[in-house]
Design an enzyme around this catalytic site. Structure first.
Site, PDB file in Angstrom:
ATOM      1  N   ASN A 170      -4.502 -17.255   2.081  1.00  0.00           N
ATOM      2  CA  ASN A 170      -4.047 -16.178   2.063  1.00  0.00           C
ATOM      3  C   ASN A 170      -4.055 -15.541   3.524  1.00  0.00           C
ATOM      4  OD1 ASN A 170      -2.134 -13.580   2.023  1.00  0.00           O
ATOM      5  ND2 ASN A 170      -2.759 -13.074   0.400  1.00  0.00           N
ATOM      6  N   TRP A 171      -3.280 -16.491   4.063  1.00  0.00           N
ATOM      7  CA  TRP A 171      -3.730 -15.422   5.461  1.00  0.00           C
ATOM      8  C   TRP A 171      -3.569 -13.813   5.874  1.00  0.00           C
ATOM      9  CZ3 TRP A 171      -2.519 -19.060  10.640  1.00  0.00           C
ATOM     10  CH2 TRP A 171      -3.330 -20.541  10.674  1.00  0.00           C
ATOM     11  N   LYS A 172      -2.346 -13.276   4.548  1.00  0.00           N
ATOM     12  CA  LYS A 172      -1.628 -12.134   4.749  1.00  0.00           C
ATOM     13  C   LYS A 172      -1.152 -11.705   6.248  1.00  0.00           C
ATOM     14  CE  LYS A 172      -4.761 -10.417   1.310  1.00  0.00           C
ATOM     15  NZ  LYS A 172      -6.283  -9.280   0.822  1.00  0.00           N
ATOM     16  N   HIS A 182       2.292  -9.952  -4.705  1.00  0.00           N
ATOM     17  CA  HIS A 182       0.519  -9.719  -4.089  1.00  0.00           C
ATOM     18  C   HIS A 182       0.362  -8.148  -4.668  1.00  0.00           C
ATOM     19  CE1 HIS A 182      -3.097  -8.949  -1.924  1.00  0.00           C
ATOM     20  NE2 HIS A 182      -3.417 -10.788  -2.268  1.00  0.00           N
ATOM     21  N   GLU A 236      -1.025  -6.174  -2.608  1.00  0.00           N
ATOM     22  CA  GLU A 236      -0.414  -5.299  -1.298  1.00  0.00           C
ATOM     23  C   GLU A 236       1.135  -5.202  -0.835  1.00  0.00           C
ATOM     24  OE1 GLU A 236      -2.613  -8.205   1.202  1.00  0.00           O
ATOM     25  OE2 GLU A 236      -5.281  -7.113   0.413  1.00  0.00           O
ATOM     26  N   GLU A 247      -6.445 -11.290  -9.560  1.00  0.00           N
ATOM     27  CA  GLU A 247      -7.375 -10.827  -7.921  1.00  0.00           C
ATOM     28  C   GLU A 247      -7.027  -9.115  -8.706  1.00  0.00           C
ATOM     29  OE1 GLU A 247      -6.105 -13.009  -4.598  1.00  0.00           O
ATOM     30  OE2 GLU A 247      -4.274 -11.966  -4.864  1.00  0.00           O
ATOM     31  N   GLY A 275     -10.681  -8.246  -0.948  1.00  0.00           N
ATOM     32  CA  GLY A 275     -11.579  -7.086   0.397  1.00  0.00           C
ATOM     33  C   GLY A 275     -12.610  -6.256  -0.107  1.00  0.00           C
ATOM     34  N   SER A 330     -12.162 -11.590  -2.824  1.00  0.00           N
ATOM     35  CA  SER A 330     -13.263 -11.524  -2.475  1.00  0.00           C
ATOM     36  C   SER A 330     -14.206 -13.045  -2.397  1.00  0.00           C
ATOM     37  CB  SER A 330     -14.636 -10.144  -2.604  1.00  0.00           C
ATOM     38  OG  SER A 330     -14.370  -9.439  -2.650  1.00  0.00           O
ATOM     39  N   GLY A 379      -8.683 -14.909   0.375  1.00  0.00           N
ATOM     40  CA  GLY A 379      -7.727 -13.412   1.549  1.00  0.00           C
ATOM     41  C   GLY A 379      -9.125 -14.510   2.850  1.00  0.00           C
ATOM     42  N   GLY A 380      -9.600 -13.281   2.650  1.00  0.00           N
ATOM     43  CA  GLY A 380      -9.986 -12.755   4.657  1.00  0.00           C
ATOM     44  C   GLY A 380     -11.130 -14.065   4.780  1.00  0.00           C
TER      45      GLY A 380
HETATM   46  C1  G2H Z   1      -7.090 -11.285  -2.751  1.00  0.00           C
HETATM   47  C2  G2H Z   1      -8.028 -12.089  -1.379  1.00  0.00           C
HETATM   48  C3  G2H Z   1      -6.070 -12.847  -1.299  1.00  0.00           C
HETATM   49  P1  G2H Z   1      -9.839 -11.427  -0.216  1.00  0.00           P
HETATM   50  O1  G2H Z   1      -6.057  -9.809  -1.797  1.00  0.00           O
HETATM   51  O2  G2H Z   1      -5.136 -12.938  -2.033  1.00  0.00           O
HETATM   52  O3  G2H Z   1      -8.299 -11.488  -0.766  1.00  0.00           O
HETATM   53  O4  G2H Z   1     -10.670 -12.844  -0.607  1.00  0.00           O
HETATM   54  O5  G2H Z   1     -10.016 -11.261   1.039  1.00  0.00           O
HETATM   55  O6  G2H Z   1     -10.027 -11.031  -1.407  1.00  0.00           O
END
Ligand code: G2H
Length: 241
Positions: free
Chosen positions: A8-10, A91, A93, A159, A165, A203, A224-225
């Site tokens: 998920n690149w957001k 999601h 967010e 999630e 994050g 995370s 995500g990140g």
């Molecule tokens: C949760 C996740 C991917 P991350 O939002 O959707 O993000 O891995 O950055 O916590």
């Protein structure tokens, strides 16, 4: 069943990152894992046309209605034309910043089903809801949009909002308990076990992916990140194989 790894690149990324992810994941790993990259909508065309991009094409959102006078929205019909196989909905967010309700997310679910795109329904509780042991009720409400539907393949991404994050990961017992609750809810609604995959998100990264994926109830990860780092993403997919 293959483990499913969804990036998920957001609201991040670039055409250059597409090339870098393509190079990092090219021709490897995919015997035992299914990988999907959910880019912002402007990159979907380039992703679909990319000559050496092995992961499947995913989107991060769609409209809750069919085509019409909805300025700025993107319909499931349009996503389907661009070869989108999976689409995130709900999601946290978007629930928080775009004030998306379960009713709106239910409309998106229906649109995706109508266009044969597999929905990835994101659900999760806040820290306060976990502290007050109301997480079951919250997850149950978020899952309720699946009731009274003609079952089709579905992915649920658990999630916990407090893990997104933040670098904080629930304990294996907490993940097991939440995923067992989700599996029971969804199968009780009439979804055959083979239609349901449950991912963990929050995370996840190259360091913890193998441990998370080794939990028997985890069918894959929503990342995500760490998915913005080509070598980390490739390593996570490798860990799933
Ligand atoms: C949760 C996740 C991917 P991350 O939002 O959707 O993000 O891995 O950055 O916590």
């Amino acid at each position: 069943m293959k483990k499913l790894i969804i990036a998920n690149w957001k609201m991040n990324g670039s055409l250059r990152l597409l090339d870098e992810i393509a190079a990092a994941t090219q021709g490897q790993f995919f015997a035992n894992a299914e990988a999907v990259v959910c880019t912002p909508a402007p990159y979907l065309h380039a992703l679909g046309q990319h000559k050496s991009f092995t992961p499947k094409t995913g989107a991060q959102n769609c409209a809750s209605t069919a085509n019409g006078a909805h300025t700025g929205e993107i319909s499931a019909a349009m996503l389907a034309e661009f070869g989108v196989s999976y689409c995130l909905i709900g999601h946290s967010e978007r629930r928080q910043s775009q004030l998306e309700t379960n009713a709106m997310i239910g409309g998106k679910l229906q649109q995706l089903k109508d266009h044969s795109i597999i929905p990835v329904l994101c659900i999760g509780e806040t820290q306060a809801e976990r502290d007050h042991a109301t997480w079951c009720a919250v997850l149950g409400e978020q899952l309720a949009i699946l009731a009274n539907q003609n079952p089709t393949p579905i992915v649920i991404a658990y999630e916990p909002i407090w893990a997104i994050g933040t670098g904080r990961i629930p304990t294996p017992d907490d993940i097991y308990e939440a995923l067992a609750f989700i599996r029971t809810c969804v199968t009780t609604m009439g979804y055959p076990a083979g239609y349901l995959r449950i991912l963990y998100g929050g995370s996840a990264n190259a360091e913890n992916a193998a441990r998370l994926l080794s939990l028997a109830s985890v069918d894959g990860l929503l990342v995500g990140g760490a998915s913005l780092n080509p070598s980390q993403f490739a390593q996570i997919v490798a860990n799933a194989g």
